[in-house]
Write a protein that holds these residues in place. Sequence first.
Motif, PDB file in Angstrom:
ATOM      1  N   PRO A  26       8.335   0.131  -3.462  1.00 40.59           N
ATOM      2  CA  PRO A  26       7.649  -0.716  -4.290  1.00 40.59           C
ATOM      3  C   PRO A  26       6.745  -0.012  -5.340  1.00 40.59           C
ATOM      4  O   PRO A  26       6.234   1.255  -4.951  1.00 40.59           O
ATOM      5  CB  PRO A  26       6.679  -1.458  -3.470  1.00 40.59           C
ATOM      6  CG  PRO A  26       7.577  -1.249  -2.080  1.00 40.59           C
ATOM      7  CD  PRO A  26       7.955   0.064  -2.130  1.00 40.59           C
ATOM      8  N   ALA A  27       6.306  -0.479  -6.518  1.00 41.89           N
ATOM      9  CA  ALA A  27       5.198  -0.093  -7.209  1.00 41.89           C
ATOM     10  C   ALA A  27       3.825  -0.148  -6.512  1.00 41.89           C
ATOM     11  O   ALA A  27       3.770  -0.650  -5.670  1.00 41.89           O
ATOM     12  CB  ALA A  27       5.237  -0.729  -8.559  1.00 41.89           C
TER      13      ALA A  27
ATOM     14  N   ALA B  19       7.969  -4.578  -0.955  1.00 43.01           N
ATOM     15  CA  ALA B  19       6.521  -4.377  -0.556  1.00 43.01           C
ATOM     16  C   ALA B  19       6.187  -4.966   0.814  1.00 43.01           C
ATOM     17  O   ALA B  19       5.725  -4.277   1.814  1.00 43.01           O
ATOM     18  CB  ALA B  19       5.351  -4.832  -1.362  1.00 43.01           C
ATOM     19  N   ALA B  20       6.586  -6.272   1.010  1.00 42.23           N
ATOM     20  CA  ALA B  20       6.286  -6.807   2.354  1.00 42.23           C
ATOM     21  C   ALA B  20       7.122  -6.196   3.489  1.00 42.23           C
ATOM     22  O   ALA B  20       6.587  -6.256   4.591  1.00 42.23           O
ATOM     23  CB  ALA B  20       6.732  -8.389   2.293  1.00 42.23           C
TER      24      ALA B  20
ATOM     25  N   LEU C  81       2.606  -2.443  -3.382  1.00 42.91           N
ATOM     26  CA  LEU C  81       2.292  -1.716  -1.953  1.00 42.91           C
ATOM     27  C   LEU C  81       0.620  -2.050  -1.671  1.00 42.91           C
ATOM     28  O   LEU C  81       0.511  -2.219  -0.535  1.00 42.91           O
ATOM     29  CB  LEU C  81       2.738  -0.656  -1.730  1.00 42.91           C
ATOM     30  CG  LEU C  81       2.994   0.166  -0.372  1.00 42.91           C
ATOM     31  CD1 LEU C  81       3.600  -0.930   0.532  1.00 42.91           C
ATOM     32  CD2 LEU C  81       3.427   1.521  -0.367  1.00 42.91           C
ATOM     33  N   ALA C  82      -0.280  -1.659  -2.608  1.00 41.17           N
ATOM     34  CA  ALA C  82      -1.597  -1.762  -2.420  1.00 41.17           C
ATOM     35  C   ALA C  82      -1.847  -3.031  -1.918  1.00 41.17           C
ATOM     36  O   ALA C  82      -2.716  -3.348  -0.908  1.00 41.17           O
ATOM     37  CB  ALA C  82      -2.190  -1.379  -3.553  1.00 41.17           C
ATOM     38  N   LEU C  83      -1.429  -4.193  -2.569  1.00 40.28           N
ATOM     39  CA  LEU C  83      -1.688  -5.462  -2.258  1.00 40.28           C
ATOM     40  C   LEU C  83      -0.952  -6.016  -1.009  1.00 40.28           C
ATOM     41  O   LEU C  83      -1.918  -6.691  -0.120  1.00 40.28           O
ATOM     42  CB  LEU C  83      -1.098  -6.288  -3.279  1.00 40.28           C
ATOM     43  CG  LEU C  83      -1.882  -6.448  -4.753  1.00 40.28           C
ATOM     44  CD1 LEU C  83      -1.133  -7.391  -5.719  1.00 40.28           C
ATOM     45  CD2 LEU C  83      -3.207  -6.959  -4.540  1.00 40.28           C
TER      46      LEU C  83
ATOM     47  N   ARG D 254      -5.251   0.836  -5.085  1.00 36.96           N
ATOM     48  CA  ARG D 254      -4.078   1.556  -5.582  1.00 36.96           C
ATOM     49  C   ARG D 254      -4.034   2.971  -5.695  1.00 36.96           C
ATOM     50  O   ARG D 254      -3.110   3.661  -5.394  1.00 36.96           O
ATOM     51  CB  ARG D 254      -3.876   0.872  -6.892  1.00 36.96           C
ATOM     52  CG  ARG D 254      -2.633   1.449  -7.763  1.00 36.96           C
ATOM     53  CD  ARG D 254      -2.610   0.934  -9.066  1.00 36.96           C
ATOM     54  NE  ARG D 254      -1.681   1.465  -9.858  1.00 36.96           N
ATOM     55  CZ  ARG D 254      -1.190   1.023 -11.087  1.00 36.96           C
ATOM     56  NH1 ARG D 254      -2.073   0.207 -11.772  1.00 36.96           N
ATOM     57  NH2 ARG D 254      -0.202   1.607 -11.838  1.00 36.96           N
ATOM     58  N   THR D 255      -5.492   3.540  -5.576  1.00 35.03           N
ATOM     59  CA  THR D 255      -5.621   4.938  -5.531  1.00 35.03           C
ATOM     60  C   THR D 255      -5.007   5.635  -4.242  1.00 35.03           C
ATOM     61  O   THR D 255      -4.349   6.704  -4.253  1.00 35.03           O
ATOM     62  CB  THR D 255      -7.042   5.150  -5.603  1.00 35.03           C
ATOM     63  OG1 THR D 255      -7.607   4.825  -6.940  1.00 35.03           O
ATOM     64  CG2 THR D 255      -7.418   6.899  -5.523  1.00 35.03           C
ATOM     65  N   THR D 256      -5.165   4.990  -2.946  1.00 37.08           N
ATOM     66  CA  THR D 256      -4.712   5.359  -1.684  1.00 37.08           C
ATOM     67  C   THR D 256      -3.137   5.553  -2.069  1.00 37.08           C
ATOM     68  O   THR D 256      -2.482   6.253  -1.314  1.00 37.08           O
ATOM     69  CB  THR D 256      -5.110   4.461  -0.626  1.00 37.08           C
ATOM     70  OG1 THR D 256      -6.441   4.326  -0.447  1.00 37.08           O
ATOM     71  CG2 THR D 256      -4.241   4.807   0.513  1.00 37.08           C
TER      72      THR D 256
END
Length: 499
Positions: A58-59, A10-11, A63-65, A71-73
């Motif tokens: 990433p889950a 994710a990072a 990725l949202a974090l 998370r919807t985006t």
Amino acid sequence: MAQWTSAVGAAQLARLLKSQQDRPAGPGSRRPPAYRALADGIRLLVLEGRVPVAARLPAERELALALSVSRTTVAAAYEALRTEGFLESRRGAGSWTAVPAGNPIPARGLEPLPPEALGSVIDLGCAALPAPEPWLTRAVQGALEELPPYARTHGDYPAGLPALRAMIADRYTARGIPTMPEQIMVTTGAMGAIDAICHLFGGRGERIAVESPSYANILQLMREAGARLVPVAMAEGLAGWDLDRWRQVLREAAPRIAYVVADFHNPTGALADEDQRRRLVEAARSAGTVLVADETMSELWLDPDVEMPRPVCAFDPAGSTVVTVGSASKAFWAGMRIGWVRAAPDVIRSLVAARAYADLGTPVLEQLAVNWLFGTGGWEQAVAVRREQARDNRDALVAAVRRELPGWEFEVPRGGLTLWVRAGGLSGSRLAEAGERVGLRVPSGPRFGVDGAFEGYVRLPFTVGGAVAEEAAVRLAAAARLVESGGTVGAVAPGSFVA
């Protein structure tokens, strides 16, 4: 069974995506919905090869974090990518990148455009010129005359033909760097030389310090070898190397290898002066770092008043720090896959010994052709013509880009084959994609950086001149207008991407 073969954290993905947003949008551009911008950013990373195909993403929550979005985006972006064929998912296995049916898998370096596509696409991806004639034909004819004695042997010369090794050593000696044939290994191009050096000194997980930006194909070679790249920022324009930064990185990161192009740097065109070379060698020696000096552009000075500094290895008389790489590919012809390494005899012996598990040796006929060029004066004649051609191409391309894109910024290098251009606030990745749509192949800046750097740049090589250079600039301006108007922001239907 999962269909992914690698994973993107994710990072890391957030850094790559952020690099596309660091440059301001062009005037009049439309701002897409957040999910569409995210999907578009991931799609561009896949199309450019900066995120591999079949890489697990990433889950959604992770990725949202990392992106500080909902998370919807992320879920909506992933769904858009699945609809377009750029993402596949399976419950329990996650989601991984893909390309739509009928699309070629993107390359991660700067692979040459297939010859059959040259009629419809102007290729500014590969910094290489056509073969210089009649010297190529004469060299091959001369090589054929010298071939019979070698044809009666097994043909494997892991260190290179003795005659060519001696010739290359003599050429270094003539430049004021006493060199024995035992200090030379002939390789299959400069890429083969650097690959061998990385495997000998680097090893998986070792740090390699690289200029930032640097040559895209070498960066990818090092990544594939498992190296941890440590970027060292170049100074602005043609100022070249920031020695304070280099000393700090070499001292603190202690990289096993440092890779530099001191002669008409690829992609910026900068030329390191003697003081920079001396201080860089001293810093590498103090840190215990092997300094790999790529000299493939060293004979391509384009302006007659350029005074070339001494080679980097001239500042390492003991031969304990600098390993030099040379090649016939840039100065003569990329199809002449002959390169060489100059190093201490013990390093050469180690490289030769390791070659038994790689390619065993370089083709004999091509070695004989280069030896013929060196021995007859044909090399100097061909390179002189090459300089004139590259200079004319440079001047034509510079004039055309300044006319069609007056807001773009660059400094004109005095040698080499490349122009490093700040693209007026536009995304280099989006320009590259738009270029494909208007019949122009141009590599974006991030290919020459680490972790998404240089999104606001493109590299333009001096490979075309005259009317073709003018048309290339016209098409580049058309691509810029597409990006400015948001023409590359929307979804791309499967099969519509032109490689």
